[in-house]
Design a protein around this motif. Sequence first.
Motif, PDB file in Angstrom:
ATOM      1  N   LEU A 158       1.001  -1.110   0.133  1.00  0.00           N
ATOM      2  CA  LEU A 158      -0.135   0.140   0.192  1.00  0.00           C
ATOM      3  C   LEU A 158       0.762   1.232  -0.046  1.00  0.00           C
ATOM      4  N   GLU A 159       0.362   2.274  -0.662  1.00  0.00           N
ATOM      5  CA  GLU A 159       1.316   3.407  -0.630  1.00  0.00           C
ATOM      6  C   GLU A 159       0.286   4.538  -0.660  1.00  0.00           C
ATOM      7  N   TRP A 160       0.417   5.576   0.422  1.00  0.00           N
ATOM      8  CA  TRP A 160      -0.511   6.675   0.471  1.00  0.00           C
ATOM      9  C   TRP A 160      -0.321   7.729  -0.416  1.00  0.00           C
ATOM     10  N   ILE A 161      -1.214   8.222  -1.061  1.00  0.00           N
ATOM     11  CA  ILE A 161      -1.084   9.240  -2.248  1.00  0.00           C
ATOM     12  C   ILE A 161      -1.285  10.545  -1.526  1.00  0.00           C
ATOM     13  N   GLY A 162      -2.312  10.741  -0.763  1.00  0.00           N
ATOM     14  CA  GLY A 162      -2.628  12.239  -0.544  1.00  0.00           C
ATOM     15  C   GLY A 162      -3.945  12.277   0.262  1.00  0.00           C
ATOM     16  N   GLU A 163      -4.404  13.569   0.842  1.00  0.00           N
ATOM     17  CA  GLU A 163      -5.487  13.581   1.569  1.00  0.00           C
ATOM     18  C   GLU A 163      -5.906  15.198   1.443  1.00  0.00           C
ATOM     19  N   ILE A 164      -7.226  15.195   1.842  1.00  0.00           N
ATOM     20  CA  ILE A 164      -7.794  16.695   1.853  1.00  0.00           C
ATOM     21  C   ILE A 164      -8.643  16.489   2.891  1.00  0.00           C
ATOM     22  N   SER A 165      -8.786  17.744   3.747  1.00  0.00           N
ATOM     23  CA  SER A 165      -9.628  18.053   4.946  1.00  0.00           C
ATOM     24  C   SER A 165     -10.811  18.555   4.640  1.00  0.00           C
ATOM     25  N   HIS A 166     -11.821  18.400   5.532  1.00  0.00           N
ATOM     26  CA  HIS A 166     -13.421  18.994   5.324  1.00  0.00           C
ATOM     27  C   HIS A 166     -13.210  20.629   4.986  1.00  0.00           C
ATOM     28  N   ASN A 167     -12.235  21.099   5.265  1.00  0.00           N
ATOM     29  CA  ASN A 167     -12.064  22.619   4.749  1.00  0.00           C
ATOM     30  C   ASN A 167     -11.018  22.729   3.579  1.00  0.00           C
ATOM     31  N   THR A 195      -4.779  20.389   2.206  1.00  0.00           N
ATOM     32  CA  THR A 195      -4.367  19.120   1.498  1.00  0.00           C
ATOM     33  C   THR A 195      -2.903  18.738   1.796  1.00  0.00           C
ATOM     34  N   ASN A 196      -2.612  17.422   2.209  1.00  0.00           N
ATOM     35  CA  ASN A 196      -1.287  16.942   2.282  1.00  0.00           C
ATOM     36  C   ASN A 196      -0.997  15.785   1.274  1.00  0.00           C
ATOM     37  N   TYR A 197       0.310  15.706   0.814  1.00  0.00           N
ATOM     38  CA  TYR A 197       0.475  14.958  -0.285  1.00  0.00           C
ATOM     39  C   TYR A 197       1.815  14.150   0.232  1.00  0.00           C
ATOM     40  N   ASN A 198       1.887  12.843  -0.647  1.00  0.00           N
ATOM     41  CA  ASN A 198       3.231  11.946  -0.234  1.00  0.00           C
ATOM     42  C   ASN A 198       4.442  12.685  -0.929  1.00  0.00           C
ATOM     43  N   PRO A 199       5.353  12.983  -0.525  1.00  0.00           N
ATOM     44  CA  PRO A 199       6.516  13.777  -1.033  1.00  0.00           C
ATOM     45  C   PRO A 199       6.860  13.392  -2.381  1.00  0.00           C
ATOM     46  N   SER A 200       6.685  11.873  -2.398  1.00  0.00           N
ATOM     47  CA  SER A 200       7.241  11.320  -3.492  1.00  0.00           C
ATOM     48  C   SER A 200       6.317  11.645  -4.872  1.00  0.00           C
ATOM     49  N   LEU A 201       5.139  11.948  -4.484  1.00  0.00           N
ATOM     50  CA  LEU A 201       4.220  12.359  -5.516  1.00  0.00           C
ATOM     51  C   LEU A 201       3.764  13.433  -6.062  1.00  0.00           C
ATOM     52  N   LYS A 202       4.324  14.351  -4.766  1.00  0.00           N
ATOM     53  CA  LYS A 202       3.604  15.649  -4.890  1.00  0.00           C
ATOM     54  C   LYS A 202       3.508  16.561  -5.686  1.00  0.00           C
ATOM     55  N   SER A 203       4.646  16.269  -6.541  1.00  0.00           N
ATOM     56  CA  SER A 203       4.726  17.460  -7.735  1.00  0.00           C
ATOM     57  C   SER A 203       3.682  16.906  -8.838  1.00  0.00           C
ATOM     58  N   ARG A 204       3.027  15.904  -8.681  1.00  0.00           N
ATOM     59  CA  ARG A 204       2.097  15.509  -9.857  1.00  0.00           C
ATOM     60  C   ARG A 204       0.797  15.006  -9.386  1.00  0.00           C
ATOM     61  N   VAL A 205       0.525  15.420  -7.858  1.00  0.00           N
ATOM     62  CA  VAL A 205      -0.969  15.007  -7.549  1.00  0.00           C
ATOM     63  C   VAL A 205      -1.812  16.507  -7.333  1.00  0.00           C
ATOM     64  N   THR A 206      -3.069  16.467  -7.229  1.00  0.00           N
ATOM     65  CA  THR A 206      -3.782  17.192  -6.882  1.00  0.00           C
ATOM     66  C   THR A 206      -5.162  16.415  -6.346  1.00  0.00           C
ATOM     67  N   ILE A 207      -5.524  16.977  -5.332  1.00  0.00           N
ATOM     68  CA  ILE A 207      -6.682  16.351  -4.672  1.00  0.00           C
ATOM     69  C   ILE A 207      -7.793  17.553  -4.298  1.00  0.00           C
ATOM     70  N   LEU A 208      -8.938  17.489  -4.829  1.00  0.00           N
ATOM     71  CA  LEU A 208      -9.851  18.381  -4.705  1.00  0.00           C
ATOM     72  C   LEU A 208     -11.091  17.970  -4.030  1.00  0.00           C
ATOM     73  N   LEU A 209     -11.834  18.942  -3.269  1.00  0.00           N
ATOM     74  CA  LEU A 209     -13.159  18.543  -2.536  1.00  0.00           C
ATOM     75  C   LEU A 209     -14.554  19.235  -3.251  1.00  0.00           C
ATOM     76  N   ASP A 210     -15.427  18.552  -3.561  1.00  0.00           N
ATOM     77  CA  ASP A 210     -16.401  18.937  -4.072  1.00  0.00           C
ATOM     78  C   ASP A 210     -17.825  18.798  -3.212  1.00  0.00           C
ATOM     79  N   LYS A 211     -18.030  19.879  -2.338  1.00  0.00           N
ATOM     80  CA  LYS A 211     -18.984  19.660  -1.272  1.00  0.00           C
ATOM     81  C   LYS A 211     -20.407  19.543  -1.819  1.00  0.00           C
ATOM     82  N   SER A 212     -20.761  20.239  -2.968  1.00  0.00           N
ATOM     83  CA  SER A 212     -21.955  20.131  -3.530  1.00  0.00           C
ATOM     84  C   SER A 212     -22.321  18.760  -3.969  1.00  0.00           C
ATOM     85  N   LYS A 213     -21.339  18.031  -4.422  1.00  0.00           N
ATOM     86  CA  LYS A 213     -21.680  16.403  -4.799  1.00  0.00           C
ATOM     87  C   LYS A 213     -21.234  15.480  -3.878  1.00  0.00           C
TER      88      LYS A 213
END
Lengths: 106, 117
Positions: free
Chosen positions: B46-55, B58-76
């Motif tokens: 298992l490899e952790w990629i990253g996370e996003i909080s309720h607000n 974001t926090n990202y795995n340093p090894s993937l950070k340059s390529r990762v984006t995590i977004l929140l869509d509260k409406s959906k």
Amino acid sequence: SYDLTQPPSVSVSPGQTASITCSGDKLGDKYVCWYQQKPGQSPVLVIYQNNKWPSGVPERFYGSNSGNTATLTISGTQSMDEADYYCQTWDSNTVVFGGGTKLTVL
Amino acid sequence: QVQLQESGPGLVKPSGTLSLTCGVSGGSIRSTFWWSWVRLPPGKGLEWIGEISHNGKTNYNPSLKSRVTILLDKSKNQFSLELSSVTAADTAIYYCARDSRELLGPWGQGTLVTVSS
């Protein structure tokens, strides 16, 4: 970055006790979780906060954490316990997994 | 009971962008949890990629950070993963999971993404 080290494999006879270790710098100062994963399935939590059982997990799964090592102990191991096991903790706002241990019951 | 479900293309071309969505049901994504992405490459752990909080923090795995984006869509009531410049090494089963800082769970069922031309 923070590293967690697990043995790649552990073998145990049915009915015996299996121990899987997880090592990291001052790991005893952190909370550790353990997950069981079988082929084709999502990970299942078996221990959280070092030694707590989620609902439905038998108490023959036991966790401990002290110093630099956390240990998952499975007593009375059954064939259904054969799986990959991962330790996990948090460090500097990142989630960290150990490399995983394949438990073989034979 | 909260349930998570991953969705998205199962095949992505090399150098392209992998895009996945995790739908949350039975609970609100606005609740005070972190929402994580984890992957399982074939034959690896298992490899952790990253996370996003309720607000939205974001926090990202340093090894993937340059390529990762995590977004929140509260409406959906969902959150998403974008991984750019993919190679065959990004072929994996991708899971989403809720993180309470006590444990990761529940988990989605996972979705296989293959990077191939």
